[in-house]
Design a protein around this motif. Structure first.
Motif, PDB file in Angstrom:
ATOM      1  N   GLN A   1    -152.984  29.555  15.531  1.00 19.15           N
ATOM      2  CA  GLN A   1    -153.918  28.454  15.324  1.00 19.15           C
ATOM      3  C   GLN A   1    -154.038  28.101  13.852  1.00 19.15           C
ATOM      4  N   GLN A   2    -154.052  29.107  12.998  1.00 21.40           N
ATOM      5  CA  GLN A   2    -154.132  28.849  11.559  1.00 21.40           C
ATOM      6  C   GLN A   2    -152.908  28.084  11.072  1.00 21.40           C
ATOM      7  N   VAL A   3    -151.743  28.423  11.597  1.00 23.95           N
ATOM      8  CA  VAL A   3    -150.525  27.706  11.217  1.00 23.95           C
ATOM      9  C   VAL A   3    -150.588  26.258  11.701  1.00 23.95           C
ATOM     10  N   ARG A   4    -151.125  26.060  12.906  1.00 28.21           N
ATOM     11  CA  ARG A   4    -151.281  24.694  13.409  1.00 28.21           C
ATOM     12  C   ARG A   4    -152.217  23.886  12.523  1.00 28.21           C
ATOM     13  N   ASP A   5    -153.280  24.542  12.054  1.00 22.82           N
ATOM     14  CA  ASP A   5    -154.213  23.862  11.150  1.00 22.82           C
ATOM     15  C   ASP A   5    -153.508  23.462   9.855  1.00 22.82           C
TER      16      ASP A   5
ATOM     17  N   GLU B   1    -150.326  22.816   9.485  1.00 21.38           N
ATOM     18  CA  GLU B   1    -149.442  21.702   9.806  1.00 21.38           C
ATOM     19  C   GLU B   1    -150.218  20.392   9.870  1.00 21.38           C
ATOM     20  N   SER B   2    -151.403  20.434  10.475  1.00 25.50           N
ATOM     21  CA  SER B   2    -152.213  19.228  10.614  1.00 25.50           C
ATOM     22  C   SER B   2    -152.665  18.703   9.259  1.00 25.50           C
ATOM     23  N   VAL B   3    -153.077  19.619   8.374  1.00 27.82           N
ATOM     24  CA  VAL B   3    -153.537  19.211   7.045  1.00 27.82           C
ATOM     25  C   VAL B   3    -152.421  18.514   6.285  1.00 27.82           C
ATOM     26  N   PHE B   4    -151.221  19.084   6.294  1.00 23.22           N
ATOM     27  CA  PHE B   4    -150.128  18.499   5.525  1.00 23.22           C
ATOM     28  C   PHE B   4    -149.546  17.260   6.203  1.00 23.22           C
ATOM     29  N   ASP B   5    -149.612  17.207   7.519  1.00 24.20           N
ATOM     30  CA  ASP B   5    -149.220  15.977   8.204  1.00 24.20           C
ATOM     31  C   ASP B   5    -150.116  14.827   7.784  1.00 24.20           C
ATOM     32  N   ASP B   6    -151.423  15.119   7.685  1.00 26.91           N
ATOM     33  CA  ASP B   6    -152.372  14.091   7.291  1.00 26.91           C
ATOM     34  C   ASP B   6    -152.115  13.638   5.861  1.00 26.91           C
TER      35      ASP B   6
ATOM     36  N   LEU C   1    -154.768  20.228  18.395  1.00 32.47           N
ATOM     37  CA  LEU C   1    -156.188  20.421  18.667  1.00 32.47           C
ATOM     38  C   LEU C   1    -156.360  21.539  19.674  1.00 32.47           C
ATOM     39  N   SER C   2    -157.126  22.552  19.301  1.00 30.17           N
ATOM     40  CA  SER C   2    -157.396  23.681  20.194  1.00 30.17           C
ATOM     41  C   SER C   2    -158.871  23.644  20.583  1.00 30.17           C
ATOM     42  N   LEU C   3    -159.127  23.509  21.877  1.00 32.37           N
ATOM     43  CA  LEU C   3    -160.496  23.376  22.379  1.00 32.37           C
ATOM     44  C   LEU C   3    -160.738  24.382  23.502  1.00 32.37           C
ATOM     45  N   THR C   4    -161.830  25.112  23.415  1.00 34.73           N
ATOM     46  CA  THR C   4    -162.236  26.036  24.476  1.00 34.73           C
ATOM     47  C   THR C   4    -163.544  25.550  25.067  1.00 34.73           C
ATOM     48  N   VAL C   5    -163.636  25.527  26.399  1.00 40.53           N
ATOM     49  CA  VAL C   5    -164.847  25.047  27.065  1.00 40.53           C
ATOM     50  C   VAL C   5    -165.295  26.056  28.116  1.00 40.53           C
ATOM     51  N   THR C   6    -166.592  26.072  28.391  1.00 45.87           N
ATOM     52  CA  THR C   6    -167.096  26.903  29.484  1.00 45.87           C
ATOM     53  C   THR C   6    -166.646  26.298  30.809  1.00 45.87           C
ATOM     54  N   SER C   7    -166.761  27.066  31.873  1.00 50.21           N
ATOM     55  CA  SER C   7    -166.185  26.654  33.155  1.00 50.21           C
ATOM     56  C   SER C   7    -166.711  25.309  33.656  1.00 50.21           C
TER      57      SER C   7
ATOM     58  N   LYS D   1    -166.201  26.769   8.836  1.00 51.49           N
ATOM     59  CA  LYS D   1    -164.807  26.556   9.225  1.00 51.49           C
ATOM     60  C   LYS D   1    -164.273  25.270   8.593  1.00 51.49           C
ATOM     61  N   ARG D   2    -163.082  25.341   8.035  1.00 50.89           N
ATOM     62  CA  ARG D   2    -162.425  24.164   7.498  1.00 50.89           C
ATOM     63  C   ARG D   2    -161.616  23.511   8.611  1.00 50.89           C
ATOM     64  N   MET D   3    -162.037  22.332   9.017  1.00 52.15           N
ATOM     65  CA  MET D   3    -161.374  21.657  10.125  1.00 52.15           C
ATOM     66  C   MET D   3    -160.149  20.895   9.644  1.00 52.15           C
ATOM     67  N   SER D   4    -159.126  20.880  10.479  1.00 53.04           N
ATOM     68  CA  SER D   4    -157.970  20.038  10.219  1.00 53.04           C
ATOM     69  C   SER D   4    -158.392  18.584  10.427  1.00 53.04           C
TER      70      SER D   4
END
Length: 312
Positions: free
Chosen positions: A75-79, A81-86, A95-101, A277-280
């Motif tokens: 996930q950190q590597v994906r972040d 990638e997103s920063v430098f893509d931008d 985008l990594s999202l976790t949700v309750t059921s 947290k530093r968001m991408s």
């Protein structure tokens, strides 16, 4: 210890798919290549990471530890990638999202609308229970999460973005289905199928009745909303879950929302992430989108409740 990022990606894929074959297909590699790299990783660690029981493979205790590290690092590597893509002007990202059921009933709608605005987005959506979601947040695995009110004991930032109405429901042919203004005391005569202890829904239900010095007759506990719904439809009792989880059953007239005094219990959905947290860029875009557009995106219930004005 010499561990490569490539090996961690392979382990994460094998563990998530519970299959070397599916992992090799996902990563466009041969199965022997995947197996070889996992064996090299096990040699480096000095412990087996997977075990095979019958035709299925499972993570060992060491494998579970390595899996959590691999997910966090990935996930950190994906972040990154997103920063430098931008910075390069590329309008895409991960985008990594976790949700309750219960969140699974509306989160895909939010993601669908968001991806229309950001078509280059790659989404990883994970659905889990409240306890596991909090563990993942603590380990900084997802960009953010969607859940009911988060605990104040963790270093989390949360923002409410949408109503979460909890309703009492029954089979469509239940004697109470057409009764108006049902007193809360009448519910004490019924059996209830509720979510498991510790779930956000169960906590809210227990708080509601404890404030009124009442206790429901809980005949069954279920760890999934689907199990609660099917148990109610089978005639085993009444249920209380989020209205968002009942859209299909309402449309098919398989259940009825009961007109009970004090219901729906209006809770909130929260967008949650680790404090500091530093968001991408793509995660920040999703954050802003949810807070500004969630109520407009999610489809309204198919049935009109007696308290419709409260649900707008």
């Amino acid at each position: 210890m010499k561990i490569t990022f490539h090996q961690l990606r392979l382990l994460e894929s094998v563990a998530r798919n519970a299959s070397y074959t599916r992992a090799s297909e996902e990563l466009h590699l041969t199965q022997p290549a995947v197996s070889t790299q996992i064996k090299l990783l096990e040699q480096e660690v000095g412990l087996p990471l997977f075990e095979q029981l019958g035709k299925k493979i499972f993570l060992t205790e060491a494998g579970k530890e390595m899996y959590e590290f691999s997910r966090s690092i990935t996930q950190q590597v994906r972040d990154i990638e997103s920063v430098f893509d931008d910075l390069k002007g590329v309008k895409r990202g991960n985008l990594s999202l976790t949700v309750t059921s219960t969140g699974k009933y509306f989160a895909p709608y939010l993601l669908a609308e968001f991806v229309k605005l950001h078509p280059g987005t790659k989404v990883h959506l994970e659905v889990t229970n409240r306890e596991e979601l909090l563990v993942k947040l603590q380990e900084n695995i997802p960009n953010m999460a969607i859940m009911g009110r988060p605990p104040s004991t963790l270093e989390l930032t949360s923002q409410e973005f949408m109503n979460n109405p909890l309703v009492v429901f029954s089979r469509s042919d239940h004697p109470l289905a057409k009764v108006k203004n049902i007193p809360i005391s009448r519910l004490m005569e019924e059996n209830f199928i509720l979510r498991e202890r510790g779930s956000g829904t169960r906590n809210a239900v227990e708080d509601f009745f404890e404030q009124r010095d009442m206790k429901l007759n809980t005949s069954m506990e279920m760890s999934r909303n689907e199990a609660v719904k099917h148990s109610v439809m089978a005639g085993l009792g009444l249920g209380i879950i989020s209205l968002h989880a009942l859209e299909l059953e309402l449309a098919l007239n398989l259940i009825a929302i009961l007109d009970v005094e004090g219901f729906p219990v209006m809770k909130k959905w929260y967008l949650v992430y680790r404090t500091g947290k530093r968001m991408s860029p793509i995660a920040q875009a999703f954050h802003d989108f949810v807070l500004n557009s969630a109520e407009l995106v999610f489809p309204k219930p198919t049935k009109i409740l007696s308290c419709e004005e409260d649900l707008k």
